[in-house]
Design a protein around this motif. Sequence first.
Motif, PDB file in Angstrom:
ATOM      1  N   ARG A  12       0.822  -1.212   0.000  1.00 40.35           N
ATOM      2  CA  ARG A  12       0.000   0.000   0.000  1.00 40.35           C
ATOM      3  C   ARG A  12       0.858   1.265   0.000  1.00 40.35           C
ATOM      4  O   ARG A  12       0.433   2.315  -0.493  1.00 40.35           O
ATOM      5  CB  ARG A  12      -0.950  -0.018   1.196  1.00 40.35           C
ATOM      6  CG  ARG A  12      -1.950  -1.151   1.143  1.00 40.35           C
ATOM      7  CD  ARG A  12      -2.912  -1.134   2.316  1.00 40.35           C
ATOM      8  NE  ARG A  12      -3.950  -0.129   2.147  1.00 40.35           N
ATOM      9  CZ  ARG A  12      -4.928   0.071   3.024  1.00 40.35           C
ATOM     10  NH1 ARG A  12      -4.974  -0.661   4.132  1.00 40.35           N
ATOM     11  NH2 ARG A  12      -5.834   0.996   2.818  1.00 40.35           N
ATOM     12  N   MET A  13       2.062   1.171   0.564  1.00 39.78           N
ATOM     13  CA  MET A  13       2.951   2.325   0.606  1.00 39.78           C
ATOM     14  C   MET A  13       3.436   2.738  -0.794  1.00 39.78           C
ATOM     15  O   MET A  13       4.044   3.784  -0.958  1.00 39.78           O
ATOM     16  CB  MET A  13       4.158   2.025   1.491  1.00 39.78           C
ATOM     17  CG  MET A  13       3.849   2.080   2.978  1.00 39.78           C
ATOM     18  SD  MET A  13       3.525   3.767   3.539  1.00 39.78           S
ATOM     19  CE  MET A  13       3.603   3.589   5.319  1.00 39.78           C
ATOM     20  N   CYS A  14       3.183   1.904  -1.787  1.00 43.02           N
ATOM     21  CA  CYS A  14       3.590   2.230  -3.166  1.00 43.02           C
ATOM     22  C   CYS A  14       2.531   3.047  -3.902  1.00 43.02           C
ATOM     23  O   CYS A  14       2.806   3.593  -4.983  1.00 43.02           O
ATOM     24  CB  CYS A  14       3.853   0.942  -3.951  1.00 43.02           C
ATOM     25  SG  CYS A  14       5.232  -0.040  -3.333  1.00 43.02           S
ATOM     26  N   ILE A  15       1.344   3.144  -3.350  1.00 45.38           N
ATOM     27  CA  ILE A  15       0.241   3.844  -4.020  1.00 45.38           C
ATOM     28  C   ILE A  15       0.419   5.355  -3.896  1.00 45.38           C
ATOM     29  O   ILE A  15       0.701   5.868  -2.823  1.00 45.38           O
ATOM     30  CB  ILE A  15      -1.111   3.430  -3.401  1.00 45.38           C
ATOM     31  CG1 ILE A  15      -1.337   1.936  -3.571  1.00 45.38           C
ATOM     32  CG2 ILE A  15      -2.257   4.216  -4.025  1.00 45.38           C
ATOM     33  CD1 ILE A  15      -2.539   1.411  -2.805  1.00 45.38           C
ATOM     34  N   SER A  16       0.233   6.068  -4.990  1.00 46.19           N
ATOM     35  CA  SER A  16       0.357   7.526  -4.999  1.00 46.19           C
ATOM     36  C   SER A  16      -1.015   8.192  -5.055  1.00 46.19           C
ATOM     37  O   SER A  16      -1.946   7.671  -5.674  1.00 46.19           O
ATOM     38  CB  SER A  16       1.181   7.991  -6.209  1.00 46.19           C
ATOM     39  OG  SER A  16       2.510   7.510  -6.143  1.00 46.19           O
ATOM     40  N   HIS A  17      -1.106   9.347  -4.406  1.00 46.15           N
ATOM     41  CA  HIS A  17      -2.328  10.159  -4.480  1.00 46.15           C
ATOM     42  C   HIS A  17      -2.427  10.823  -5.859  1.00 46.15           C
ATOM     43  O   HIS A  17      -1.432  11.014  -6.548  1.00 46.15           O
ATOM     44  CB  HIS A  17      -2.307  11.267  -3.431  1.00 46.15           C
ATOM     45  CG  HIS A  17      -2.429  10.795  -2.023  1.00 46.15           C
ATOM     46  ND1 HIS A  17      -1.417  10.141  -1.370  1.00 46.15           N
ATOM     47  CD2 HIS A  17      -3.452  10.910  -1.122  1.00 46.15           C
ATOM     48  CE1 HIS A  17      -1.804   9.871  -0.129  1.00 46.15           C
ATOM     49  NE2 HIS A  17      -3.027  10.319   0.048  1.00 46.15           N
ATOM     50  N   CYS A  18      -3.646  11.197  -6.207  1.00 46.46           N
ATOM     51  CA  CYS A  18      -3.854  11.976  -7.434  1.00 46.46           C
ATOM     52  C   CYS A  18      -4.691  13.203  -7.062  1.00 46.46           C
ATOM     53  O   CYS A  18      -5.902  13.262  -7.307  1.00 46.46           O
ATOM     54  CB  CYS A  18      -4.560  11.138  -8.487  1.00 46.46           C
ATOM     55  SG  CYS A  18      -4.661  11.958 -10.099  1.00 46.46           S
ATOM     56  N   LEU A  19      -4.049  14.184  -6.468  1.00 49.21           N
ATOM     57  CA  LEU A  19      -4.764  15.350  -5.942  1.00 49.21           C
ATOM     58  C   LEU A  19      -4.374  16.664  -6.587  1.00 49.21           C
ATOM     59  O   LEU A  19      -5.110  17.642  -6.486  1.00 49.21           O
ATOM     60  CB  LEU A  19      -4.538  15.439  -4.423  1.00 49.21           C
ATOM     61  CG  LEU A  19      -5.186  14.331  -3.590  1.00 49.21           C
ATOM     62  CD1 LEU A  19      -4.720  14.398  -2.145  1.00 49.21           C
ATOM     63  CD2 LEU A  19      -6.705  14.441  -3.652  1.00 49.21           C
ATOM     64  N   ASP A  20      -3.233  16.722  -7.247  1.00 45.23           N
ATOM     65  CA  ASP A  20      -2.753  17.991  -7.802  1.00 45.23           C
ATOM     66  C   ASP A  20      -3.700  18.587  -8.837  1.00 45.23           C
ATOM     67  O   ASP A  20      -3.849  19.803  -8.927  1.00 45.23           O
ATOM     68  CB  ASP A  20      -1.357  17.813  -8.429  1.00 45.23           C
ATOM     69  CG  ASP A  20      -0.278  17.718  -7.367  1.00 45.23           C
ATOM     70  OD1 ASP A  20      -0.532  18.162  -6.233  1.00 45.23           O
ATOM     71  OD2 ASP A  20       0.814  17.198  -7.667  1.00 45.23           O
ATOM     72  N   GLN A  21      -4.337  17.741  -9.637  1.00 48.14           N
ATOM     73  CA  GLN A  21      -5.261  18.219 -10.681  1.00 48.14           C
ATOM     74  C   GLN A  21      -6.677  17.716 -10.441  1.00 48.14           C
ATOM     75  O   GLN A  21      -7.454  17.532 -11.375  1.00 48.14           O
ATOM     76  CB  GLN A  21      -4.768  17.753 -12.059  1.00 48.14           C
ATOM     77  CG  GLN A  21      -3.362  18.214 -12.402  1.00 48.14           C
ATOM     78  CD  GLN A  21      -2.891  17.681 -13.733  1.00 48.14           C
ATOM     79  OE1 GLN A  21      -3.618  17.714 -14.736  1.00 48.14           O
ATOM     80  NE2 GLN A  21      -1.675  17.168 -13.782  1.00 48.14           N
ATOM     81  N   HIS A  22      -7.006  17.514  -9.206  1.00 48.09           N
ATOM     82  CA  HIS A  22      -8.327  16.973  -8.871  1.00 48.09           C
ATOM     83  C   HIS A  22      -9.424  17.969  -9.260  1.00 48.09           C
ATOM     84  O   HIS A  22      -9.317  19.163  -8.971  1.00 48.09           O
ATOM     85  CB  HIS A  22      -8.407  16.674  -7.379  1.00 48.09           C
ATOM     86  CG  HIS A  22      -9.498  15.724  -7.020  1.00 48.09           C
ATOM     87  ND1 HIS A  22     -10.838  16.065  -7.089  1.00 48.09           N
ATOM     88  CD2 HIS A  22      -9.472  14.433  -6.591  1.00 48.09           C
ATOM     89  CE1 HIS A  22     -11.569  15.050  -6.724  1.00 48.09           C
ATOM     90  NE2 HIS A  22     -10.771  14.033  -6.405  1.00 48.09           N
TER      91      HIS A  22
END
Length: 457
Positions: A12-22
């Motif tokens: 799970r620590m490999c998963i990245s957020h996608c918030l910069d262009q949300h």
Amino acid sequence: MKMPDTATLNKRMCISHCLDQHPILQYPIDFKIDYLKILQYFCEGYCTDDKFTFAMFENYKKKILGDAHYTYQYDKARFKNSLRYSAENNHSKYKFFTCRFSLLIDCLFLCCFSDENKGKLILNELKRLYSNPYHKKLEELFHYLYHGGNPIKAIGKTENLVHCWLKNQTYYQEPSDRVVITANMSAGKSTLINAIIGKKVTQSKNDVCTAKIHYINNKTFDDGFAYKYDYEMNLDADVFTLMNDMNHNDSQEVVIGTYFRFTGGINKKVCFVDTPGVNSSMDPIHRKTTKTALLTRDYDKLIYVINAENIGTEDDRQHMKYIAEIAKDKNVIFVLNKVDRFRKGEDDVFESINKIQDEVIKFGFINPQIYPVSAYAGLLGKKQLWHEKLDEDEIDELYLLSRKFNGKNYDLSQYYSKENQQCVRSIINAEQDETRKKQLNFLNNTGILALENIILS
């Protein structure tokens, strides 16, 4: 909340957020708050005891609300009644028509990224907010997220979220190469890890010895967040948090997630396992902790770091003997570190490599891999390459190290195989920017690029 097991947490620590262009970022504050409340409702409903989910949700609040996240409030009972009223009376308050696809993706991402069955429950509950004409598209998007297939049309501004989800899913399912790093104290083991990763993620002062096993995982892409689990979960860890472990708990493991600054456009899934120095006089538990990690043999490569200033010590002989006994058949790489401390006319890289080779052959290693590096020079070079600000001392040291390693005598790339150097030279030659090309050449001369290539092969 329950303690996550290390294997699951590493994934799970490999998963990245996608918030910069949300898409939600463009909406008014009240709209954002209501959106976050429904996310929290699903998190609490489906992941009551999941530390990772709620730590991710905290990042959502920080990114979406900015400083306003300090005043965010959520009344569970009141919101639940309000949501039920909205669904039963066809009220539009929590339908988020323009963000319905984003809402579905975020709920699934936070609560059940790798659990489709739980995702179906969330999908069905979300569908109650919308009339039948909206259900088909939501179902199509759900299927596409978990199974792929033909791209979904008419998802508008959610395209980037879908793209990030798919990248995360592909990366999550890939096997991870596990690389264990072992050394005696002051060999520069942690500095080497920082240099390969390209930023400081673990303490590297001479008077500090890693006391716990550190699992450091590469993330899908750079989302601006560093993760750390050390009994407490922090998915927005600052440098101080990364550099300092919590000593008031009994946990012997720390799990970290960050984006590795590999060169050449490769982002292989790798987990570095940083072990305590085996000759630590501060705590005999350090040796036991490291031996336990090595005995599991659950790794693809083992890197043994040797201090170039202290070759042939009794501590190294003892540890080499132990490594030979338990891992002679594994892929063991010997790294001669701190070559930047050598002085022309006094020290010789080639002779040092031969000395180590003679030692390890005595313990039964056949054709041992021995590579010289300057981890500290490599770390400064990578920070410069990624435009990370250097302090005044680092600027001065980088200048002196650049002069040293750009000279013929200290070009460490000559000690690596021709095949390795062909791969590295192709990366350097593909760079169009002359400044970056010079920086890559310097990194190659420090041995870091070549060693990085060996780790990724």
